[in-house]
Scaffold this motif. Structure first.
Motif, PDB file in Angstrom:
ATOM      1  N   ASN A  26       0.866  -1.181   0.000  1.00 17.34           N
ATOM      2  CA  ASN A  26       0.000   0.000   0.000  1.00 17.34           C
ATOM      3  C   ASN A  26       0.900   1.228   0.000  1.00 17.34           C
ATOM      4  N   PHE A  27       0.575   2.207  -0.828  1.00 15.16           N
ATOM      5  CA  PHE A  27       1.427   3.389  -0.903  1.00 15.16           C
ATOM      6  C   PHE A  27       0.591   4.648  -1.068  1.00 15.16           C
ATOM      7  N   LYS A  28       1.227   5.767  -0.799  1.00 11.45           N
ATOM      8  CA  LYS A  28       0.588   7.068  -0.957  1.00 11.45           C
ATOM      9  C   LYS A  28       1.581   8.007  -1.627  1.00 11.45           C
ATOM     10  N   ALA A  29       1.058   8.885  -2.482  1.00 13.73           N
ATOM     11  CA  ALA A  29       1.871   9.895  -3.153  1.00 13.73           C
ATOM     12  C   ALA A  29       1.312  11.265  -2.803  1.00 13.73           C
ATOM     13  N   VAL A  30       2.190  12.156  -2.390  1.00 13.53           N
ATOM     14  CA  VAL A  30       1.820  13.542  -2.112  1.00 13.53           C
ATOM     15  C   VAL A  30       2.506  14.384  -3.175  1.00 13.53           C
ATOM     16  N   LEU A  31       1.709  15.097  -3.967  1.00 17.41           N
ATOM     17  CA  LEU A  31       2.228  15.856  -5.105  1.00 17.41           C
ATOM     18  C   LEU A  31       2.201  17.341  -4.779  1.00 17.41           C
ATOM     19  N   ARG A  32       3.349  17.997  -4.929  1.00 16.87           N
ATOM     20  CA  ARG A  32       3.466  19.405  -4.575  1.00 16.87           C
ATOM     21  C   ARG A  32       4.208  20.178  -5.652  1.00 16.87           C
ATOM     22  N   GLU A  33       4.016  21.492  -5.599  1.00 18.53           N
ATOM     23  CA  GLU A  33       4.725  22.412  -6.468  1.00 18.53           C
ATOM     24  C   GLU A  33       5.318  23.513  -5.610  1.00 18.53           C
ATOM     25  N   LYS A  34       6.605  23.752  -5.814  1.00 18.62           N
ATOM     26  CA  LYS A  34       7.285  24.804  -5.066  1.00 18.62           C
ATOM     27  C   LYS A  34       7.067  26.126  -5.787  1.00 18.62           C
ATOM     28  N   ASP A  35       6.520  27.105  -5.057  1.00 17.65           N
ATOM     29  CA  ASP A  35       6.220  28.390  -5.659  1.00 17.65           C
ATOM     30  C   ASP A  35       6.541  29.495  -4.662  1.00 17.65           C
ATOM     31  N   ASN A  36       7.640  30.178  -4.898  1.00 16.22           N
ATOM     32  CA  ASN A  36       8.034  31.317  -4.068  1.00 16.22           C
ATOM     33  C   ASN A  36       8.114  30.948  -2.586  1.00 16.22           C
ATOM     34  N   GLY A  37       8.743  29.806  -2.292  1.00 12.66           N
ATOM     35  CA  GLY A  37       8.931  29.386  -0.904  1.00 12.66           C
ATOM     36  C   GLY A  37       7.736  28.677  -0.295  1.00 12.66           C
ATOM     37  N   ARG A  38       6.701  28.439  -1.070  1.00  8.39           N
ATOM     38  CA  ARG A  38       5.519  27.733  -0.580  1.00  8.39           C
ATOM     39  C   ARG A  38       5.332  26.452  -1.380  1.00  8.39           C
ATOM     40  N   TYR A  39       4.739  25.480  -0.729  1.00  8.85           N
ATOM     41  CA  TYR A  39       4.448  24.212  -1.381  1.00  8.85           C
ATOM     42  C   TYR A  39       2.934  24.085  -1.517  1.00  8.85           C
ATOM     43  N   THR A  40       2.470  24.063  -2.741  1.00  8.65           N
ATOM     44  CA  THR A  40       1.034  23.980  -2.989  1.00  8.65           C
ATOM     45  C   THR A  40       0.712  22.656  -3.676  1.00  8.65           C
ATOM     46  N   PRO A  41      -0.496  22.118  -3.423  1.00 12.93           N
ATOM     47  CA  PRO A  41      -0.874  20.865  -4.079  1.00 12.93           C
ATOM     48  C   PRO A  41      -0.925  21.040  -5.592  1.00 12.93           C
ATOM     49  N   LEU A  42      -0.487  20.009  -6.299  1.00 11.28           N
ATOM     50  CA  LEU A  42      -0.580  20.035  -7.758  1.00 11.28           C
ATOM     51  C   LEU A  42      -2.031  19.831  -8.162  1.00 11.28           C
ATOM     52  N   ASP A  43      -2.463  20.588  -9.122  1.00 10.67           N
ATOM     53  CA  ASP A  43      -3.836  20.525  -9.599  1.00 10.67           C
ATOM     54  C   ASP A  43      -3.902  19.532 -10.760  1.00 10.67           C
ATOM     55  N   LEU A  44      -3.909  18.248 -10.416  1.00 15.96           N
ATOM     56  CA  LEU A  44      -3.977  17.184 -11.409  1.00 15.96           C
ATOM     57  C   LEU A  44      -5.213  16.341 -11.145  1.00 15.96           C
ATOM     58  N   GLY A  45      -5.829  15.855 -12.190  1.00 22.00           N
ATOM     59  CA  GLY A  45      -6.989  14.988 -12.018  1.00 22.00           C
ATOM     60  C   GLY A  45      -6.597  13.556 -11.704  1.00 22.00           C
ATOM     61  N   ALA A  46      -5.459  13.114 -12.280  1.00 22.42           N
ATOM     62  CA  ALA A  46      -5.008  11.737 -12.085  1.00 22.42           C
ATOM     63  C   ALA A  46      -3.520  11.637 -12.411  1.00 22.42           C
ATOM     64  N   ILE A  47      -2.902  10.580 -11.908  1.00 20.66           N
ATOM     65  CA  ILE A  47      -1.510  10.277 -12.236  1.00 20.66           C
ATOM     66  C   ILE A  47      -1.419   8.818 -12.658  1.00 20.66           C
ATOM     67  N   ASN A  48      -0.360   8.480 -13.352  1.00 17.38           N
ATOM     68  CA  ASN A  48      -0.080   7.103 -13.707  1.00 17.38           C
ATOM     69  C   ASN A  48       1.142   6.667 -12.915  1.00 17.38           C
ATOM     70  N   ALA A  49       0.979   5.642 -12.084  1.00 19.92           N
ATOM     71  CA  ALA A  49       2.083   5.105 -11.290  1.00 19.92           C
ATOM     72  C   ALA A  49       2.504   3.773 -11.903  1.00 19.92           C
ATOM     73  N   ARG A  50       3.789   3.643 -12.189  1.00 24.19           N
ATOM     74  CA  ARG A  50       4.324   2.401 -12.751  1.00 24.19           C
ATOM     75  C   ARG A  50       5.272   1.780 -11.745  1.00 24.19           C
TER      76      ARG A  50
END
Length: 90
Positions: free
Chosen positions: A23-47
């Motif tokens: 079982n795994f979890k992925a936390v997706l972030r974007e670094k923007d001017n010293g802040r980490y915001t969630p990535l606005d994605l509908g889905a990801i593909n994990a291989r």
């Protein structure tokens, strides 16, 4: 320029045996001017790739999962290791 997007990926246990469910979890972030915001994605593909084998020119994924991403920028999934899985990093 470096890509400001990154993924923090972790599993529910540090070591799994062949045949067990991972079982795994992925936390997706974007670094923007010293802040980490969630990535606005509908889905990801994990291989899930097998451990590196220098005798193979190109390795194929063991499994490919399409995972929905929440509004908080997180995705989770699970997969079963084959009963004859070799040791190593997947």
């Amino acid at each position: 320029e470096t890509d400001p997007r990154f993924v923090y990926l972790y599993s529910d246990r540090p070591i799994n045996r062949p045949g067990q469910t991972v079982n795994f979890k992925a936390v997706l972030r974007e670094k923007d001017n010293g802040r980490y915001t969630p990535l606005d994605l509908g889905a990801i593909n994990a291989r899930v790739m097998p451990p590196y084998d220098p005798t193979q020119a190109e390795q194929q994924p063991l499994i490919s999962l399409d995972l929905p991403v929440s509004a908080y920028g997180a995705a989770s999934g699970s997969f079963d290791l084959p009963a004859d899985a070799q040791t190593g990093y997947y």
